[in-house]
Every structure is written in C-alpha cells, then in structure tokens.
Design an enzyme around this catalytic site. Structure first.
Site, PDB file in Angstrom:
ATOM      1  N   ASP A 174      37.451  -0.754 -16.364  1.00 11.66           N
ATOM      2  CA  ASP A 174      36.116  -1.331 -16.460  1.00 11.66           C
ATOM      3  C   ASP A 174      35.345  -0.831 -15.238  1.00 11.66           C
ATOM      4  O   ASP A 174      35.937  -0.330 -14.279  1.00 11.66           O
ATOM      5  CB  ASP A 174      36.214  -2.866 -16.474  1.00 11.66           C
ATOM      6  CG  ASP A 174      34.839  -3.521 -16.488  1.00 11.66           C
ATOM      7  OD1 ASP A 174      34.005  -3.123 -17.315  1.00 11.66           O
ATOM      8  OD2 ASP A 174      34.611  -4.423 -15.658  1.00 11.66           O
ATOM      9  N   ASP A 209      31.816  -2.372 -13.582  1.00 12.61           N
ATOM     10  CA  ASP A 209      31.238  -3.371 -12.682  1.00 12.61           C
ATOM     11  C   ASP A 209      32.256  -4.457 -12.343  1.00 12.61           C
ATOM     12  O   ASP A 209      32.831  -5.080 -13.220  1.00 12.61           O
ATOM     13  CB  ASP A 209      30.002  -4.003 -13.318  1.00 12.61           C
ATOM     14  CG  ASP A 209      28.917  -2.976 -13.630  1.00 12.61           C
ATOM     15  OD1 ASP A 209      28.855  -1.953 -12.926  1.00 12.61           O
ATOM     16  OD2 ASP A 209      28.133  -3.199 -14.573  1.00 12.61           O
ATOM     17  N   ARG A 237      18.423  -4.509 -22.745  1.00 14.40           N
ATOM     18  CA  ARG A 237      17.507  -5.498 -22.161  1.00 14.40           C
ATOM     19  C   ARG A 237      16.303  -4.844 -21.483  1.00 14.40           C
ATOM     20  O   ARG A 237      15.409  -5.533 -20.987  1.00 14.40           O
ATOM     21  CB  ARG A 237      18.256  -6.352 -21.135  1.00 14.40           C
ATOM     22  CG  ARG A 237      19.403  -7.152 -21.718  1.00 14.40           C
ATOM     23  CD  ARG A 237      20.260  -7.764 -20.599  1.00 14.40           C
ATOM     24  NE  ARG A 237      21.581  -8.122 -21.046  1.00 14.40           N
ATOM     25  CZ  ARG A 237      21.974  -9.355 -21.347  1.00 14.40           C
ATOM     26  NH1 ARG A 237      21.131 -10.354 -21.263  1.00 14.40           N
ATOM     27  NH2 ARG A 237      23.214  -9.587 -21.726  1.00 14.40           N
ATOM     28  N   CYS A 269      27.306  -5.112 -32.581  1.00 15.84           N
ATOM     29  CA  CYS A 269      27.982  -3.813 -32.577  1.00 15.84           C
ATOM     30  C   CYS A 269      29.503  -4.018 -32.480  1.00 15.84           C
ATOM     31  O   CYS A 269      29.977  -5.112 -32.218  1.00 15.84           O
ATOM     32  CB  CYS A 269      27.504  -2.979 -31.396  1.00 15.84           C
ATOM     33  SG  CYS A 269      27.983  -3.681 -29.794  1.00 15.84           S
ATOM     34  N   CYS A 275      31.182  -1.958 -30.351  1.00 15.64           N
ATOM     35  CA  CYS A 275      31.588  -1.329 -29.085  1.00 15.64           C
ATOM     36  C   CYS A 275      31.478  -2.266 -27.887  1.00 15.64           C
ATOM     37  O   CYS A 275      31.982  -1.940 -26.816  1.00 15.64           O
ATOM     38  CB  CYS A 275      30.809  -0.039 -28.838  1.00 15.64           C
ATOM     39  SG  CYS A 275      29.019  -0.161 -28.864  1.00 15.64           S
TER      40      CYS A 275
END
EC number: 3.1.3.-
Length: 189
Positions: A11, A13, A61, A101, A103
C-alpha cells in the site's frame, strides 16, 4: 505463468509515505516515512518485484489531478532508484467510495490487475498495508497479510484484535516498512 517472480505488494499512504486525513495532493506533500525508501530498495536489490496498490479517491473528489498523482509516483520511483532499487509498477484506484468499482480496496480489482500484468498468482504473496481494507483485498486473493503500525496501523491492529476475523492468525505485524522488509527477506527470500 511466472513461478520465479518474487512479488511484494505494498500500500502507499501510511506504509511508504506519511498519510493525511486531508489527502496527499501534491509531490511536495508526498513525504516518505523514515526508512521506507531504504526498505523498498533493499527488497528490490534482494530480487523482489515491488508493486504498489493504492486507493486514490482524491482524483474522483477533485483534490488533485492525474499529473499530480504521476508526479508523486515519479518522485517515489526516483527515490527508490537513487538507493539502487526499482519500483516495478504502481496500480491505483481513481474512484470514490460510492462509485461501485471493483478496484477500490477492499475489493480485489487492483490485485487482479497485478496478476494479469505480471502473469502470476497473488496467492502466497506478501501484501503490506496499514488499513483493514488493504489487508482484506489481499486476503481475498490469498496474499499473506502484513500489517505495519505506521499510518493507520495501530488503529487497524486494535480493530482486528476486537473483531478477531478468521484470518487474524495469519497476520504478521511489523513496526514499519523496514521491519516488514526484513521479515519478507527472511521468510520469502
């Protein structure tokens, strides 16, 4: 199918770089966690193929655009290269939480894409994350989950201890990406 590929899925962040509830929106806001770049380079130099799988709903966003995201990922790749390693690919979900989605983690779409790109199975592949959704995406594909306590990791650890999911006994917990890299090299090297 490449059975000799030593894949590691990370991952972004909270694992590689500092996280923010206000989102990481630019290259200047993208700041690596202490030891993370060295850990990635170490894994790469040990023969592992490093792939990042990251939800980036800030795109949906309107908080940053694709050029901003690509600049962050170029910075990350360059830093790993400057330490003698290589980042093989970055897969990201650009969608928002309500877009439906496949994903966006915890759904497995990013890992499906990694399997297709590298012509391999993610089963048994170490997946390093700091959130429950990272780990759940990996577990759904048979990955070996590794939780780091950076980013949202401590909160995630408390949540797992409280919920006690059936996969909790397979979970490896590491202080940070450097500790996770050491574990991966020891177990999967």
């Amino acid at each position: 199918m490449d059975d000799n590929l030593k894949l590691v899925i990370l991952d972004r962040d909270g694992v590689i770089n500092e996280d923010s509830d206000a989102f990481i929106k630019s290259e200047s806001e993208w700041v690596p966690l202490p030891g993370a770049i060295d850990a990635m380079a170490s894994l790469s130099k040990a023969g592992f193929t490093l792939v990042v799988a990251t939800n980036q709903s800030g795109l949906a966003r309107g908080l940053f655009d694709l050029d901003d995201l690509e600049a962050m990922h170029a910075k990350m790749a360059q830093l790993v290269e400057s330490q003698g390693g290589a980042l093989s690919a970055v897969f990201y979900c650009p969608h928002g939480p309500d877009d439906g989605c496949n994903c966006r983690k915890p759904k497995p779409g990013l890992i499906d894409a990694i399997e297709a790109e590298f012509d391999t199975s993610a089963s048994g592949v170490p997946l390093v994350g700091d959130s429950l959704r990272d780990l759940e995406a990996g577990i759904s594909k048979g990955c070996d989950p590794i939780l780091v306590l950076t980013g949202k990791g401590r909160k995630t650890q408390a949540s797992i201890e409280q919920q006690a999911p059936d996969w909790a006994n397979k979970l490896v917990v590491c202080e940070d990406l450097a500790a996770a890299a050491h574990h991966i090299q020891t177990v999967y090297g």
